[in-house]
Design a protein around this motif. Structure first.
Motif, PDB file in Angstrom:
ATOM      1  N   TRP A   1      -6.220   3.630   4.815  1.00 30.91           N
ATOM      2  CA  TRP A   1      -5.756   4.325   6.014  1.00 30.91           C
ATOM      3  C   TRP A   1      -4.496   5.102   5.706  1.00 30.91           C
ATOM      4  O   TRP A   1      -4.331   6.239   6.158  1.00 30.91           O
ATOM      5  N   GLN A   2      -3.599   4.508   4.943  1.00 27.22           N
ATOM      6  CA  GLN A   2      -2.348   5.183   4.605  1.00 27.22           C
ATOM      7  C   GLN A   2      -2.613   6.471   3.831  1.00 27.22           C
ATOM      8  O   GLN A   2      -1.984   7.500   4.089  1.00 27.22           O
ATOM      9  N   MET A   3      -3.535   6.423   2.878  1.00 30.90           N
ATOM     10  CA  MET A   3      -3.864   7.620   2.103  1.00 30.90           C
ATOM     11  C   MET A   3      -4.438   8.709   2.999  1.00 30.90           C
ATOM     12  O   MET A   3      -4.018   9.877   2.940  1.00 30.90           O
ATOM     13  N   GLU A   4      -5.368   8.337   3.846  1.00 29.77           N
ATOM     14  CA  GLU A   4      -6.034   9.318   4.698  1.00 29.77           C
ATOM     15  C   GLU A   4      -5.068   9.952   5.709  1.00 29.77           C
ATOM     16  O   GLU A   4      -5.153  11.134   6.011  1.00 29.77           O
ATOM     17  N   ASN A   5      -4.142   9.154   6.246  1.00 28.42           N
ATOM     18  CA  ASN A   5      -3.320   9.603   7.360  1.00 28.42           C
ATOM     19  C   ASN A   5      -1.901  10.002   6.998  1.00 28.42           C
ATOM     20  O   ASN A   5      -1.210  10.609   7.818  1.00 28.42           O
ATOM     21  N   ARG A   6      -1.435   9.652   5.793  1.00 27.47           N
ATOM     22  CA  ARG A   6      -0.043   9.907   5.457  1.00 27.47           C
ATOM     23  C   ARG A   6       0.165  10.764   4.207  1.00 27.47           C
ATOM     24  O   ARG A   6       1.276  11.245   3.976  1.00 27.47           O
ATOM     25  N   HIS A   7      -0.862  10.968   3.396  1.00 25.34           N
ATOM     26  CA  HIS A   7      -0.617  11.654   2.122  1.00 25.34           C
ATOM     27  C   HIS A   7      -0.089  13.075   2.327  1.00 25.34           C
ATOM     28  O   HIS A   7       0.779  13.539   1.590  1.00 25.34           O
ATOM     29  N   LYS A   8      -0.599  13.779   3.328  1.00 23.26           N
ATOM     30  CA  LYS A   8      -0.205  15.186   3.525  1.00 23.26           C
ATOM     31  C   LYS A   8       1.269  15.297   3.901  1.00 23.26           C
ATOM     32  O   LYS A   8       2.016  16.090   3.323  1.00 23.26           O
ATOM     33  N   THR A   9       1.701  14.488   4.875  1.00 27.08           N
ATOM     34  CA  THR A   9       3.104  14.556   5.289  1.00 27.08           C
ATOM     35  C   THR A   9       4.021  13.982   4.213  1.00 27.08           C
ATOM     36  O   THR A   9       5.171  14.437   4.071  1.00 27.08           O
TER      37      THR A   9
ATOM     38  N   ALA B   1      -8.318  14.274  -2.112  1.00 26.21           N
ATOM     39  CA  ALA B   1      -9.672  14.530  -1.621  1.00 26.21           C
ATOM     40  C   ALA B   1     -10.723  13.869  -2.508  1.00 26.21           C
ATOM     41  O   ALA B   1     -11.787  13.467  -2.040  1.00 26.21           O
ATOM     42  N   THR B   2     -10.400  13.738  -3.784  1.00 27.81           N
ATOM     43  CA  THR B   2     -11.328  13.115  -4.730  1.00 27.81           C
ATOM     44  C   THR B   2     -11.230  11.591  -4.697  1.00 27.81           C
ATOM     45  O   THR B   2     -12.213  10.895  -4.464  1.00 27.81           O
ATOM     46  N   ILE B   3     -10.021  11.064  -4.907  1.00 32.06           N
ATOM     47  CA  ILE B   3      -9.904   9.607  -5.046  1.00 32.06           C
ATOM     48  C   ILE B   3     -10.065   8.880  -3.717  1.00 32.06           C
ATOM     49  O   ILE B   3     -10.375   7.678  -3.695  1.00 32.06           O
ATOM     50  N   SER B   4      -9.887   9.586  -2.588  1.00 30.86           N
ATOM     51  CA  SER B   4     -10.064   8.934  -1.294  1.00 30.86           C
ATOM     52  C   SER B   4     -11.527   8.611  -1.004  1.00 30.86           C
ATOM     53  O   SER B   4     -11.833   7.904  -0.048  1.00 30.86           O
ATOM     54  N   LYS B   5     -12.416   9.127  -1.843  1.00 30.00           N
ATOM     55  CA  LYS B   5     -13.841   8.802  -1.689  1.00 30.00           C
ATOM     56  C   LYS B   5     -14.237   7.627  -2.588  1.00 30.00           C
ATOM     57  O   LYS B   5     -15.409   7.257  -2.661  1.00 30.00           O
ATOM     58  N   GLY B   6     -13.245   7.058  -3.277  1.00 35.67           N
ATOM     59  CA  GLY B   6     -13.513   5.926  -4.159  1.00 35.67           C
ATOM     60  C   GLY B   6     -12.748   4.691  -3.743  1.00 35.67           C
ATOM     61  O   GLY B   6     -12.328   4.547  -2.587  1.00 35.67           O
ATOM     62  N   ALA B   7     -12.515   3.806  -4.693  1.00 32.42           N
ATOM     63  CA  ALA B   7     -11.924   2.500  -4.408  1.00 32.42           C
ATOM     64  C   ALA B   7     -10.462   2.579  -3.985  1.00 32.42           C
ATOM     65  O   ALA B   7      -9.924   1.610  -3.431  1.00 32.42           O
ATOM     66  N   ALA B   8      -9.781   3.693  -4.220  1.00 26.04           N
ATOM     67  CA  ALA B   8      -8.365   3.816  -3.858  1.00 26.04           C
ATOM     68  C   ALA B   8      -8.158   4.157  -2.391  1.00 26.04           C
ATOM     69  O   ALA B   8      -7.027   4.160  -1.906  1.00 26.04           O
ATOM     70  N   GLN B   9      -9.233   4.448  -1.671  1.00 22.54           N
ATOM     71  CA  GLN B   9      -9.112   4.899  -0.291  1.00 22.54           C
ATOM     72  C   GLN B   9      -8.400   3.864   0.576  1.00 22.54           C
ATOM     73  O   GLN B   9      -8.562   2.659   0.414  1.00 22.54           O
TER      74      GLN B   9
ATOM     75  N   LEU C   1       0.819  -1.205   0.000  1.00 21.74           N
ATOM     76  CA  LEU C   1       0.000   0.000   0.000  1.00 21.74           C
ATOM     77  C   LEU C   1       0.860   1.266   0.000  1.00 21.74           C
ATOM     78  O   LEU C   1       0.595   2.213  -0.753  1.00 21.74           O
ATOM     79  N   VAL C   2       1.881   1.289   0.858  1.00 19.71           N
ATOM     80  CA  VAL C   2       2.703   2.494   0.963  1.00 19.71           C
ATOM     81  C   VAL C   2       3.498   2.727  -0.320  1.00 19.71           C
ATOM     82  O   VAL C   2       3.643   3.869  -0.775  1.00 19.71           O
ATOM     83  N   GLN C   3       4.000   1.655  -0.931  1.00 20.69           N
ATOM     84  CA  GLN C   3       4.705   1.834  -2.198  1.00 20.69           C
ATOM     85  C   GLN C   3       3.761   2.328  -3.281  1.00 20.69           C
ATOM     86  O   GLN C   3       4.103   3.240  -4.051  1.00 20.69           O
ATOM     87  N   GLY C   4       2.569   1.766  -3.355  1.00 23.49           N
ATOM     88  CA  GLY C   4       1.589   2.219  -4.340  1.00 23.49           C
ATOM     89  C   GLY C   4       1.209   3.672  -4.135  1.00 23.49           C
ATOM     90  O   GLY C   4       1.124   4.454  -5.099  1.00 23.49           O
ATOM     91  N   LEU C   5       0.998   4.068  -2.883  1.00 23.35           N
ATOM     92  CA  LEU C   5       0.653   5.459  -2.580  1.00 23.35           C
ATOM     93  C   LEU C   5       1.816   6.386  -2.928  1.00 23.35           C
ATOM     94  O   LEU C   5       1.606   7.480  -3.468  1.00 23.35           O
ATOM     95  N   SER C   6       3.040   5.953  -2.634  1.00 30.26           N
ATOM     96  CA  SER C   6       4.214   6.769  -2.960  1.00 30.26           C
ATOM     97  C   SER C   6       4.300   7.020  -4.457  1.00 30.26           C
ATOM     98  O   SER C   6       4.528   8.159  -4.899  1.00 30.26           O
ATOM     99  N   GLU C   7       4.118   5.975  -5.239  1.00 27.31           N
ATOM    100  CA  GLU C   7       4.189   6.129  -6.686  1.00 27.31           C
ATOM    101  C   GLU C   7       3.055   7.015  -7.210  1.00 27.31           C
ATOM    102  O   GLU C   7       3.252   7.833  -8.112  1.00 27.31           O
TER     103      GLU C   7
END
Length: 288
Positions: free
Chosen positions: A215-223, A205-213, A182-188
């Protein structure tokens, strides 16, 4: 209950605190660095002990959260280890992320000694420990688990027995395999969005409401977008965990190509000086 907690790292310190403050138990703590045990007692009350055996003596339940298999053996069956002082029918609950092999080894030693052992690794990180919102994955005898679960509830939002000795550790391996991918996919994905000139915050904000959502996206994308990695679960610890996963896969025949690759990527992060960075720092190697 009379309980002990061995290991007061970033996870163990608040977990033991919840046993005292929320659970209302009488807690004795042990830590290799005596100052940390003294700091815990100053904050939460209870008592500290100078050895694992001294902490375990006369307790109903002993909890543990240390670094790895060797650390775990040291505080259990090593010189002045807790197992030598365990009361008959007492329960040892191990929250260390370790191998299933050592869990089965210590389960057998506990049975021979007339007490119980539960392997109970956790997920949720430092924030989960501090907020009492950990997920706990357990292996061991059902009767011992049933006694331990209400006590573990002081710092857990979810606690589940998954099977016999070692099942908790195997489930934690599944958890870490998922996180690595998950973290590697989110990083890429974030790296791609940056290179494409997109507004990363709007994209997430858009894709986190779909199938890509996730915990890592919600809590780590900003930092991750800001390049801040001075918190959370360290790369060194993740490499230790992935090493356990890969070793177990060689034993059970599972094929883990993505996990093996991400483990190498974390090696790159270590070489960049990121040994203590959060696991979300995988994105840093894409920006070099």
């Amino acid at each position: 209950m009379r309980v002990a907690f061995l290991g007061l790292g970033i996870m163990g310190f608040p977990m033991a605190g919840h046993l005292a403050s929320k659970g209302g138990h009488e807690v004795t703590v042990y830590n290799r660095t005596v100052a940390k045990a003294q700091a815990w007692v100053a904050r939460f009350g209870g008592t500290s002990a100078t050895t694992p055996a001294a902490a375990a003596a006369g307790q109903d339940m002993i909890f543990c959260c240390v670094g790895n298999d060797d650390d775990l053996r040291q505080v259990t069956t090593g010189p002045e280890g807790a197992f030598a002082a365990m009361a008959p029918d007492a329960i040892f609950v191990d929250h260390t992320t370790a191998s299933a092999e050592v869990a089965r080894e210590l389960f057998a030693a506990a049975r021979q000694g007339g007490f119980h052992f539960i392997d109970a690794p956790v997920s949720g990180g430092q924030a989960g420990a501090e907020n009492g919102r950990l997920t706990v994955m357990c292996g061991g005898e059902a009767a011992a688990y049933d006694r331990a679960e209400p006590v573990i509830a002081a710092y857990a939002q979810k606690c589940q027995r998954l099977g016999e000795a070692g099942a908790g550790q195997l489930t934690k391996m599944v958890n870490q395999i998922c996180i690595a991918g998950l973290v590697q996919g989110l990083s890429e994905a974030l790296h791609f969005a940056e290179k494409a000139g997109l507004d990363v915050e709007q994209v997430v904000a858009t894709i986190s409401k779909g199938a890509a959502q996730s915990w890592q996206m919600e809590n780590r994308h900003k930092t991750m977008a800001e390049g801040k990695f001075d918190f959370g679960f360290a790369v060194d610890w993740m490499r230790k965990d992935l090493g356990i996963c890969l070793a177990e896969s060689r034993r059970n025949g599972a094929t883990l190509p993505v996990t093996a690759l991400v483990d190498q990527f974390y090696g790159d992060v270590q070489a960049m000086g990121g040994r203590r960075w959060d696991t979300s720092s995988l994105i840093a190697r894409l920006r070099r």
